[in-house]
Design a protein around this motif. Structure first.
Motif, PDB file in Angstrom:
ATOM      1  N   GLN A  41     -48.368   1.408 -27.723  1.00  0.00           N
ATOM      2  CA  GLN A  41     -48.962   1.899 -28.975  1.00  0.00           C
ATOM      3  C   GLN A  41     -49.768   0.827 -29.700  1.00  0.00           C
ATOM      4  OE1 GLN A  41     -48.811   5.182 -30.055  1.00  0.00           O
ATOM      5  NE2 GLN A  41     -47.948   5.437 -28.016  1.00  0.00           N
ATOM      6  N   GLY A  42     -49.541  -0.427 -29.358  1.00  0.00           N
ATOM      7  CA  GLY A  42     -50.268  -1.521 -30.002  1.00  0.00           C
ATOM      8  C   GLY A  42     -49.904  -1.665 -31.471  1.00  0.00           C
ATOM      9  N   LYS A  43     -50.865  -2.074 -32.269  1.00  0.00           N
ATOM     10  CA  LYS A  43     -50.650  -2.332 -33.699  1.00  0.00           C
ATOM     11  C   LYS A  43     -50.529  -1.057 -34.534  1.00  0.00           C
ATOM     12  CE  LYS A  43     -50.906  -6.881 -33.763  1.00  0.00           C
ATOM     13  NZ  LYS A  43     -49.854  -7.723 -34.259  1.00  0.00           N
ATOM     14  N   SER A  44     -50.783   0.094 -33.940  1.00  0.00           N
ATOM     15  CA  SER A  44     -50.768   1.344 -34.709  1.00  0.00           C
ATOM     16  C   SER A  44     -49.373   1.708 -35.224  1.00  0.00           C
ATOM     17  CB  SER A  44     -51.313   2.499 -33.869  1.00  0.00           C
ATOM     18  OG  SER A  44     -50.450   2.794 -32.788  1.00  0.00           O
ATOM     19  N   VAL A  45     -48.316   1.129 -34.647  1.00  0.00           N
ATOM     20  CA  VAL A  45     -46.954   1.464 -35.075  1.00  0.00           C
ATOM     21  C   VAL A  45     -46.354   0.420 -36.030  1.00  0.00           C
ATOM     22  CG1 VAL A  45     -46.425   2.876 -33.068  1.00  0.00           C
ATOM     23  CG2 VAL A  45     -45.985   0.416 -32.994  1.00  0.00           C
ATOM     24  N   VAL A  46     -47.079  -0.647 -36.298  1.00  0.00           N
ATOM     25  CA  VAL A  46     -46.571  -1.686 -37.200  1.00  0.00           C
ATOM     26  C   VAL A  46     -46.328  -1.100 -38.584  1.00  0.00           C
ATOM     27  CG1 VAL A  46     -47.140  -3.865 -38.363  1.00  0.00           C
ATOM     28  CG2 VAL A  46     -47.641  -3.583 -35.932  1.00  0.00           C
ATOM     29  N   GLY A  47     -45.111  -1.318 -39.098  1.00  0.00           N
ATOM     30  CA  GLY A  47     -44.760  -0.862 -40.438  1.00  0.00           C
ATOM     31  C   GLY A  47     -44.354   0.593 -40.548  1.00  0.00           C
ATOM     32  N   LYS A  48     -44.379   1.337 -39.451  1.00  0.00           N
ATOM     33  CA  LYS A  48     -44.010   2.758 -39.494  1.00  0.00           C
ATOM     34  C   LYS A  48     -42.551   2.925 -39.090  1.00  0.00           C
ATOM     35  CE  LYS A  48     -48.602   4.516 -38.620  1.00  0.00           C
ATOM     36  NZ  LYS A  48     -49.456   5.296 -37.749  1.00  0.00           N
ATOM     37  N   PRO A  49     -41.878   3.960 -39.612  1.00  0.00           N
ATOM     38  CA  PRO A  49     -40.484   4.202 -39.215  1.00  0.00           C
ATOM     39  C   PRO A  49     -40.407   4.578 -37.735  1.00  0.00           C
ATOM     40  CG  PRO A  49     -41.145   5.667 -41.025  1.00  0.00           C
ATOM     41  CD  PRO A  49     -42.354   4.911 -40.593  1.00  0.00           C
ATOM     42  N   LEU A  50     -39.546   3.867 -37.009  1.00  0.00           N
ATOM     43  CA  LEU A  50     -39.419   4.062 -35.566  1.00  0.00           C
ATOM     44  C   LEU A  50     -37.960   4.080 -35.160  1.00  0.00           C
ATOM     45  CD1 LEU A  50     -41.936   1.279 -34.480  1.00  0.00           C
ATOM     46  CD2 LEU A  50     -42.416   3.718 -34.520  1.00  0.00           C
ATOM     47  N   ARG A  51     -37.708   4.675 -34.014  1.00  0.00           N
ATOM     48  CA  ARG A  51     -36.394   4.599 -33.376  1.00  0.00           C
ATOM     49  C   ARG A  51     -36.651   4.081 -31.962  1.00  0.00           C
ATOM     50  NH1 ARG A  51     -32.180   9.162 -34.315  1.00  0.00           N
ATOM     51  NH2 ARG A  51     -32.036   7.959 -36.208  1.00  0.00           N
ATOM     52  N   ILE A  52     -35.957   2.997 -31.608  1.00  0.00           N
ATOM     53  CA  ILE A  52     -36.164   2.316 -30.323  1.00  0.00           C
ATOM     54  C   ILE A  52     -34.852   2.287 -29.563  1.00  0.00           C
ATOM     55  CG2 ILE A  52     -36.901   0.151 -29.231  1.00  0.00           C
ATOM     56  CD1 ILE A  52     -39.096   1.323 -30.910  1.00  0.00           C
ATOM     57  N   SER A  53     -34.951   2.389 -28.244  1.00  0.00           N
ATOM     58  CA  SER A  53     -33.774   2.265 -27.392  1.00  0.00           C
ATOM     59  C   SER A  53     -34.024   1.173 -26.363  1.00  0.00           C
ATOM     60  CB  SER A  53     -33.503   3.590 -26.684  1.00  0.00           C
ATOM     61  OG  SER A  53     -32.417   3.462 -25.802  1.00  0.00           O
ATOM     62  N   GLY A  54     -32.990   0.382 -26.077  1.00  0.00           N
ATOM     63  CA  GLY A  54     -33.117  -0.666 -25.067  1.00  0.00           C
ATOM     64  C   GLY A  54     -31.757  -1.205 -24.673  1.00  0.00           C
ATOM     65  N   ALA A  55     -31.745  -2.035 -23.631  1.00  0.00           N
ATOM     66  CA  ALA A  55     -30.522  -2.654 -23.126  1.00  0.00           C
ATOM     67  C   ALA A  55     -30.366  -4.036 -23.745  1.00  0.00           C
ATOM     68  CB  ALA A  55     -30.584  -2.765 -21.604  1.00  0.00           C
ATOM     69  N   VAL A  56     -29.214  -4.310 -24.338  1.00  0.00           N
ATOM     70  CA  VAL A  56     -28.959  -5.592 -24.997  1.00  0.00           C
ATOM     71  C   VAL A  56     -28.796  -6.685 -23.950  1.00  0.00           C
ATOM     72  CG1 VAL A  56     -27.363  -6.884 -26.473  1.00  0.00           C
ATOM     73  CG2 VAL A  56     -27.859  -4.486 -26.971  1.00  0.00           C
ATOM     74  N   HIS A  76     -36.380  -3.034 -21.716  1.00  0.00           N
ATOM     75  CA  HIS A  76     -36.783  -1.640 -21.514  1.00  0.00           C
ATOM     76  C   HIS A  76     -35.828  -0.920 -20.564  1.00  0.00           C
ATOM     77  CE1 HIS A  76     -39.241   1.870 -20.655  1.00  0.00           C
ATOM     78  NE2 HIS A  76     -39.043   1.632 -19.373  1.00  0.00           N
ATOM     79  N   ILE A  77     -35.427   0.286 -20.981  1.00  0.00           N
ATOM     80  CA  ILE A  77     -34.739   1.222 -20.087  1.00  0.00           C
ATOM     81  C   ILE A  77     -35.476   2.547 -20.186  1.00  0.00           C
ATOM     82  CG2 ILE A  77     -32.438   0.189 -20.094  1.00  0.00           C
ATOM     83  CD1 ILE A  77     -31.615   2.252 -22.194  1.00  0.00           C
ATOM     84  N   PRO A  78     -35.553   3.298 -19.090  1.00  0.00           N
ATOM     85  CA  PRO A  78     -36.276   4.575 -19.149  1.00  0.00           C
ATOM     86  C   PRO A  78     -35.557   5.584 -20.032  1.00  0.00           C
ATOM     87  CG  PRO A  78     -35.315   4.225 -16.961  1.00  0.00           C
ATOM     88  CD  PRO A  78     -35.047   2.999 -17.758  1.00  0.00           C
ATOM     89  N   ALA A  79     -36.325   6.438 -20.667  1.00  0.00           N
ATOM     90  CA  ALA A  79     -35.749   7.476 -21.524  1.00  0.00           C
ATOM     91  C   ALA A  79     -35.525   8.772 -20.753  1.00  0.00           C
ATOM     92  CB  ALA A  79     -36.671   7.742 -22.715  1.00  0.00           C
ATOM     93  N   ASP A  80     -36.231   8.946 -19.652  1.00  0.00           N
ATOM     94  CA  ASP A  80     -36.145  10.160 -18.850  1.00  0.00           C
ATOM     95  C   ASP A  80     -34.820  10.196 -18.085  1.00  0.00           C
ATOM     96  OD1 ASP A  80     -36.389  12.133 -16.869  1.00  0.00           O
ATOM     97  OD2 ASP A  80     -38.559  11.847 -16.739  1.00  0.00           O
ATOM     98  N   LYS A  81     -34.068  11.277 -18.241  1.00  0.00           N
ATOM     99  CA  LYS A  81     -32.766  11.396 -17.577  1.00  0.00           C
ATOM    100  C   LYS A  81     -32.894  11.351 -16.059  1.00  0.00           C
ATOM    101  CE  LYS A  81     -30.405  13.809 -21.255  1.00  0.00           C
ATOM    102  NZ  LYS A  81     -29.588  14.929 -21.659  1.00  0.00           N
ATOM    103  N   ASP A  82     -33.965  11.906 -15.524  1.00  0.00           N
ATOM    104  CA  ASP A  82     -34.164  11.871 -14.074  1.00  0.00           C
ATOM    105  C   ASP A  82     -34.344  10.437 -13.575  1.00  0.00           C
ATOM    106  OD1 ASP A  82     -33.949  14.636 -13.914  1.00  0.00           O
ATOM    107  OD2 ASP A  82     -36.125  14.945 -14.087  1.00  0.00           O
ATOM    108  N   LEU A  83     -35.107   9.639 -14.332  1.00  0.00           N
ATOM    109  CA  LEU A  83     -35.292   8.232 -13.950  1.00  0.00           C
ATOM    110  C   LEU A  83     -33.979   7.458 -14.057  1.00  0.00           C
ATOM    111  CD1 LEU A  83     -38.731   7.416 -15.620  1.00  0.00           C
ATOM    112  CD2 LEU A  83     -38.252   7.753 -13.198  1.00  0.00           C
TER     113      LEU A  83
END
Length: 159
Positions: A41-56, A76-83
Motif C-alpha cells: 500500500q505504500g505511504k497511503s496507509v500512514v496514519g490510518k486505522p489498521l489491523r495487522i496480523s503477523g508472526a512474533v 508476514h504470514i498468509p491470511a488465506d486459509k488455503d495457503l
C-alpha cells in the motif's frame, strides 16, 4: 408554496443524515492487512486505522516495565486459509514465517502491560496506525499461541 418548503426541508434533512452515516462509516473503518499487503500500500496507509496480523519473532521482544513500552517484530504470514493449510496449518505457518529470513517484517511498538502469550511464533493481531518511520504503533494487541491450544484439545475432548 408550503408543500415546496416541506420537500426542500425533507431533502436537507435526508442529505444531512446520509452525510453523517458516510462520515461515521469512514471514520470507524479499519482495514485488515498482512505485512506484505501493508507494504504494497505504500505511504497511503500512514496514519490510518489498521489491523495487522503477523508472526512474533521472539528474539526481538523488548519490554520496559517502567514505561510499559513493548517492542517486537512480526513476520508476514498468509491470511488465506488455503495457503495456511498448504504450509501445514497455523502452527507450521508461524514457524516457517519466523524461520524464513526473506519474509517481510514489521516493527511494532505497544504501550501497556506485557501479555503472557507474547512469545516466539505467536500470532499477533494488532490494531493501530503506521507512523511515518514505518513503525506500527499498536493500540490493541491480541495474541494466539496455536501450540498452547493444540495441547489443550485432547484433554478437553476426553471429558
Amino acid at each position: 408554496m408550503n408543500r415546496m418548503k416541506f420537500i426542500i426541508g425533507g431533502l436537507v434533512i435526508l442529505a444531512a443524515v446520509v452525510f453523517l452515516v458516510i462520515s461515521a462509516t469512514n471514520a470507524g473503518a479499519e482495514y485488515f492487512y498482512t505485512v506484505d499487503e501493508l507494504y504494497s500500500q505504500g505511504k497511503s496507509v500512514v496514519g490510518k486505522p489498521l489491523r495487522i496480523s503477523g508472526a512474533v519473532i521472539g528474539d526481538t521482544i523488548q519490554y520496559d516495565p517502567e514505561t510499559l513500552t513493548l517492542t517486537f517484530t512480526v513476520a508476514h504470514i498468509p491470511a488465506d486459509k488455503d495457503l495456511l493449510e498448504e504450509e501445514g496449518g497455523l502452527a507450521e505457518a508461524l514457524h516457517a514465517a519466523v524461520s524464513d529470513a526473506t519474509r517481510s517484517k514489521l516493527q511494532v511498538v505497544y504501550v501497556g502491560p506485557k501479555p503472557d502469550l507474547l512469545q516466539n511464533e505467536a500470532q499477533a493481531i494488532m490494531t493501530g496506525k503506521l507512523d511515518e518511520d514505518g513503525v506500527f504503533q499498536a493500540e490493541e494487541l491480541l495474541l494466539k499461541c496455536p501450540t498452547r491450544y493444540e495441547e489443550a484439545v485432547p484433554g478437553q475432548a476426553e471429558n
